[in-house]
Design a protein around this motif. Structure first.
Motif, PDB file in Angstrom:
ATOM      1  N   ALA A  37      -4.136   2.120  -2.535  1.00 55.75           N
ATOM      2  CA  ALA A  37      -3.944   3.371  -3.276  1.00 55.75           C
ATOM      3  C   ALA A  37      -2.565   3.951  -2.999  1.00 55.75           C
ATOM      4  O   ALA A  37      -1.973   4.626  -3.839  1.00 55.75           O
ATOM      5  CB  ALA A  37      -5.019   4.393  -2.914  1.00 55.75           C
ATOM      6  N   ALA A  38      -2.058   3.697  -1.809  1.00 58.14           N
ATOM      7  CA  ALA A  38      -0.732   4.154  -1.388  1.00 58.14           C
ATOM      8  C   ALA A  38      -0.393   3.298  -0.166  1.00 58.14           C
ATOM      9  O   ALA A  38      -1.273   2.611   0.363  1.00 58.14           O
ATOM     10  CB  ALA A  38      -0.766   5.649  -1.033  1.00 58.14           C
ATOM     11  N   ILE A  41      -2.934   2.940   2.670  1.00 55.49           N
ATOM     12  CA  ILE A  41      -4.089   3.749   2.270  1.00 55.49           C
ATOM     13  C   ILE A  41      -4.864   2.986   1.199  1.00 55.49           C
ATOM     14  O   ILE A  41      -4.299   2.616   0.176  1.00 55.49           O
ATOM     15  CB  ILE A  41      -3.633   5.139   1.769  1.00 55.49           C
ATOM     16  CG1 ILE A  41      -2.929   5.872   2.925  1.00 55.49           C
ATOM     17  CG2 ILE A  41      -4.804   5.957   1.240  1.00 55.49           C
ATOM     18  CD1 ILE A  41      -2.410   7.238   2.580  1.00 55.49           C
ATOM     19  N   TYR A  42      -6.136   2.742   1.463  1.00 58.61           N
ATOM     20  CA  TYR A  42      -6.910   1.835   0.626  1.00 58.61           C
ATOM     21  C   TYR A  42      -8.193   2.443   0.077  1.00 58.61           C
ATOM     22  O   TYR A  42      -8.811   3.288   0.720  1.00 58.61           O
ATOM     23  CB  TYR A  42      -7.259   0.566   1.424  1.00 58.61           C
ATOM     24  CG  TYR A  42      -6.044  -0.325   1.548  1.00 58.61           C
ATOM     25  CD1 TYR A  42      -5.854  -1.378   0.668  1.00 58.61           C
ATOM     26  CD2 TYR A  42      -5.052  -0.045   2.486  1.00 58.61           C
ATOM     27  CE1 TYR A  42      -4.708  -2.155   0.733  1.00 58.61           C
ATOM     28  CE2 TYR A  42      -3.902  -0.817   2.568  1.00 58.61           C
ATOM     29  CZ  TYR A  42      -3.739  -1.865   1.679  1.00 58.61           C
ATOM     30  OH  TYR A  42      -2.598  -2.625   1.732  1.00 58.61           O
ATOM     31  N   ARG A 155      -2.998   3.995   7.343  1.00 57.27           N
ATOM     32  CA  ARG A 155      -2.678   5.391   7.662  1.00 57.27           C
ATOM     33  C   ARG A 155      -3.906   6.289   7.550  1.00 57.27           C
ATOM     34  O   ARG A 155      -3.955   7.353   8.142  1.00 57.27           O
ATOM     35  CB  ARG A 155      -1.544   5.880   6.747  1.00 57.27           C
ATOM     36  CG  ARG A 155      -0.255   5.054   6.962  1.00 57.27           C
ATOM     37  CD  ARG A 155       0.965   5.754   6.416  1.00 57.27           C
ATOM     38  NE  ARG A 155       0.937   5.877   4.964  1.00 57.27           N
ATOM     39  CZ  ARG A 155       1.773   6.649   4.269  1.00 57.27           C
ATOM     40  NH1 ARG A 155       2.685   7.381   4.896  1.00 57.27           N
ATOM     41  NH2 ARG A 155       1.699   6.694   2.951  1.00 57.27           N
ATOM     42  N   GLU A 156      -4.889   5.860   6.773  1.00 55.11           N
ATOM     43  CA  GLU A 156      -6.199   6.526   6.761  1.00 55.11           C
ATOM     44  C   GLU A 156      -7.208   5.442   7.102  1.00 55.11           C
ATOM     45  O   GLU A 156      -7.229   4.401   6.448  1.00 55.11           O
ATOM     46  CB  GLU A 156      -6.494   7.116   5.368  1.00 55.11           C
ATOM     47  CG  GLU A 156      -7.917   7.643   5.226  1.00 55.11           C
ATOM     48  CD  GLU A 156      -8.203   8.320   3.870  1.00 55.11           C
ATOM     49  OE1 GLU A 156      -7.495   9.257   3.498  1.00 55.11           O
ATOM     50  OE2 GLU A 156      -9.155   7.864   3.192  1.00 55.11           O
TER      51      GLU A 156
END
Lengths: 587, 587
Positions: A37-38, A41-42, A155-156
């Motif tokens: 997603a970024a 970040i998935y 990162r998340e």
């Protein structure tokens, strides 16, 4: 439960994603488990989410077994508690910070020591309330400089973090052992080939600390182990201080002319050519003491130079050095820094100017291999000159020692259990004896048996849940795709119907229904107008451990059952196939 | 499972928390279910987390039943997709924004339309892939100006959001109906007294939209319903345009002297005193047309004045107005604004200057009750003067109509189904026919049966999971504490052992073990040295629906079983108590 591929929100990809460096990343994306997603970040697509939940549930189950209690903290947190412990600053750019509409500072929790400490302070007040272990399985945030390898370092990400609270050190030891046992059970169930290594506690503070590393070529962590059972993260290897040696026979130090020898190699050559040893042996890099300058940048931005003396045959290991100086970061000592220290003769720096008591005032730390009484060739603090027979303790001193030199294969284990060999791993779990650091900072005290307020002792225990999915994939795949351990797989059985006739689809639908009735989850490839070849490729890519094919064999009354891991196949009579599959799953 | 209160991480409070305004907030904190971490941000303690998970599982179960597939998006999102749909700006201060270490703009997802749209665009390409419904149960973030009432309106909260994707409007209608059915099942299982009301779609865009409101005194939403079955959120009530009336008998407009009548009340009095009607009736507020000025502030900060004309007996409803002008915010029209419009005679403003074609250039919208041909007393745009017999369509015009006037009890329902009555509710679910807004903004197209690219039609469906816990508590409590519906309760049975002897504890432990073996979750109050009174108070506060007390009755061979809701008690022989409790739970 039956997941029908005709309607499952899934698209497998034949091509590797361009940004994927490691097999787990490549395969999890290609198999439609995750989607970026970024950076770092998935999104977890339906099959991926099933795998993630399976991992979570194993972790939860084992935590519950040791009596740990689940709760959940917010991910969006106020600044104040992190300010109280100093971590608001210490975390530097690794934490996501933001302001709310009223201008209040907030952060996305990278770890929750503060929150756990405060909630116990909030609710508990007596030794009778302890021991306590509480945990959460929750989203964490770290603004990694280099998110990599899909969900391996994101990162998340989801973490299980638990904390133990005890009245004293014995209690902490017992809570630590309980968690250690639970972690062994977790990593066994997750199907990891793992090693438990001694670890540094890093920014967490605290003392005893071990990591659970999944052994993996693509791991970011290097660990070493010995035949005798020693195992440690490279950062945590503590090289013992070399025993003092007798320096009485060493001649007085002597400055010698060594022009154009700014490196160890050029120095050794020049010494052998112009200043040969008298004992018949040649000079080697190990006879030299190399003094390396670095700059430490503290979280508050302040800078402090550091000099490290190591035997000339060893490099500084950046990660070992980094772990020693945390939370400071290590950056290069640049020309501008040299300009401020005219006493430093670049390439010829020696203990003559280093050390907080010396001209440079630069803190000087030695590798523990430098024994008291040992003699060295080192810089003479004058361009083109070195000094011979400089004896530690006789001719120079230092401000202390530092564990920053590289650890090499073949080095003796610190506990004398044999030569070390290195390998790579992925940090999957970390258990620490935190001690009183957070309880002191946040004033968590309870009344003891004598009615006296005592500070609580804490342990901290983490499992990277998201990362576990990647690490399991990293350790369980072949060139065709993923091969999930049974308890992790998104389904128990991958059932494939092939051909253009209705018969195999009807037979397969019946098998799927019967398996569902027996409590199994079936990923059923009921797609029409998709070739058998494509279905087999998808099954191999998706990695459900048992694949049953209802196709050509049906005319002979058999279903082909494949074991994805061993790649063995067996034809099972249609009437027996449900029982056969149930026992394949339940063992 | 047995939760032993001797070790459960729980402290009940006798005192209400100072900041709690509503019963659910008070009781959830006092009963140790939640704990405030920051304004509008809560920690879920073990019992609270069990309740939250129960709600989640009901929602998940019903979504799965309609074939919706679960996935999970990140909460931390990149700016770009929200920029593409304009919502990065539209959300204004309600969204938490931050920058990562590289300076990239990110946000904490308040809703995920963009992400859902993009993932479908990413994976799907054909009408054959549709219909599709996907959902997530995940943390959402909104930086509420006034977080309130505990978890009823928080800044970090769990939502279930699902989206349907269809090739055409019929498909969307079918997906919408499926969700509607699922929502009815969900809210029935959650034990709500709820109403389904017509709703505005707000910032979401789209057309048909309904809300599921839990009927609750402390609800933030006002809805109205009629005996004939009409029900709507107050914002969504669409008052029909009044039919034109014949103005041929109305005399010409006449400006009259009405000094010191800046309000409707003073005006009506002055008219009756100085300019009595000729038809024998008295002037009333309903004969006047009140012109209200407001300032709209767009998300980009630009300001636009707006004038609204409503019958003088009706106030402007701020929420109705707000819903009409979203995403703009409504603020007061201040002295400084009047200063820029000298043509506005404060207190005496009339249609003579209002309207985009008139001197003020201020957009002028009328309440739909103002019929073409109707005559009004209104401002003459000169301090101290009003105008009589000003006829809409003859003497003045407007730029359109607006649904901004208050809706009152007794008003006729828009569909003619009788008089409206208002009540308050908590918005628990919202279902919308989004249409193509997001698919167009993000270019989500698939090939149709004729090989032509068509834009996908979407539906959006949300359930406030965190809020549901509060709303259930709001509707299920008494003065003593919570009373959970069975499927939501943190345990099936609250088992209490009382007294100083070992016997009740031994008997209770045996009952707990047997209930656990029968698959029940038992909250077992095994605390020693805690009085029976305290235990009963805790049981009432915690709200498990069935309470079994092993105490004094034991000498007579009975266990007291209480129904928390009906407050009925029955003595059950020890030998029968397990069966009795199992059937109390399973019905």
């Amino acid at each position: 439960m039956i997941l029908r591929m005709s309607s499952l929100f899934l698209r497998t990809l034949r091509e590797d994603p361009a940004d994927a460096e490691v097999p787990s990343h490549r395969l999890l994306v290609r198999a439609g488990y995750i989607r970026r997603a970024a950076p770092g970040i998935y999104t977890w697509l339906p099959l991926g989410l099933r795998v993630l939940r399976n991992v979570e549930n194993i972790v939860r189950d084992e935590m519950n077994k040791i009596g740990a209690q689940e709760l959940v903290f917010p991910a969006l947190l106020p600044r104040e508690p992190y300010e109280a412990t100093g971590r608001w600053t210490e975390y530097g750019p690794n934490v996501f910070r933001l302001k709310d509409r009223k201008g209040a500072d907030m952060l996305l929790g990278p770890t929750h020591e503060e929150m756990f400490t405060l909630v116990v302070k909030d609710l508990y007040s007596s030794y009778k309330d302890l021991p306590l272990s509480i945990y959460q399985i929750q989203n964490k945030y770290r603004d990694e400089a280099r998110p990599r390898a899909g969900v391996l370092r994101g990162r998340e990400f989801v973490m299980k973090d638990s904390y133990s609270f005890d009245i004293d050190a014995d209690g902490l030891q017992a809570s630590y052992e309980l968690h250690r046992k639970a972690y062994i059970a977790i990593f066994d169930r997750l199907g990891f080939d793992y090693v438990i290594v001694k670890a540094m506690s890093g920014a967490m503070g605290g003392s005893a600390s071990e990591e659970f590393l999944a052994i993996a070529e693509n791991g970011e962590d290097t660990f070493v182990r010995s035949p005798g059972g020693y195992a440690a993260n490279v950062e945590a290897v503590v090289v013992p201080q070399a025993a003092p040696v007798d320096a009485s026979g060493v001649p007085a130090a002597e400055v010698v002319d060594t022009p154009d020898t700014p490196t160890i190699d050029t120095l050794v050559d020049a010494l052998n050519a112009k200043h040969p040893r008298t004992d018949g042996r040649e000079w080697t890099a190990a006879d030299t003491l190399k003094n390396v300058l670095v700059m430490l940048v503290n979280p508050d931005g302040s800078r402090e130079p550091l000099a490290i003396g190591v035997p000339g045959d060893r490099a500084i290991d950046e990660k070992r050095l980094g772990a020693q100086v945390e939370p400071a970061e290590v950056v290069a000592f640049e020309e501008a820094d040299f300009a401020k220290h005219p006493e430093l003769a670049k390439g010829y720096i020696g203990p003559g100017v280093l050390g907080s008591e010396n001209t440079s005032k630069i803190r000087y730390l030695l590798d523990p291999r430098v024994a008291e009484g040992s003699a060295w060739v080192t810089g003479a603090d004058k361009t083109g000159f070195h000094v011979l027979n400089l004896v530690y303790g006789r001719d120079f001193t230092a401000d202390g020692t530092i564990q920053a030199a590289e650890v090499r294969d073949g080095d003796e284990a610190p506990d004398g259990s044999g030569p070390l060999a290195s390998a790579r791993g992925i940090e999957m779990g970390h258990i620490f004896q935190l001690g009183k650091k957070y309880a002191e900072a946040l004033d968590l005290k309870v009344l003891d048996q004598n009615g006296k307020l005592v500070t609580v002792t804490m342990g901290s225990y983490g499992v990277g849940v998201t990362r576990a999915v990647a690490a399991i994939a990293e350790g369980n795949h072949d060139e065709l795709g993923l091969i999930w351990p049974r308890e992790i797989a998104p389904a128990d059985i991958h059932l494939v119907a092939t051909g253009k006739d209705a018969a195999p689809f009807e037979a397969a639908a019946k098998i799927a229904a019967e398996l569902e009735a027996r409590g199994l989850t079936v990923l059923y490839d009921d797609r029409e107008k998709v070739t058998a070849g494509v279905k087999f490729k998808d099954a191999e890519l998706l990695g459900v451990p048992t694949i049953a094919v209802v196709g050509k064999g049906l005319t002979d009354g058999v279903v082909e059952v494949k074991d994805r891991r061993s790649n063995t196949r067996v034809d099972v009579p249609l009437a027996e196939v449900v029982d056969h599959l149930v026992s394949a799953v339940r063992g």
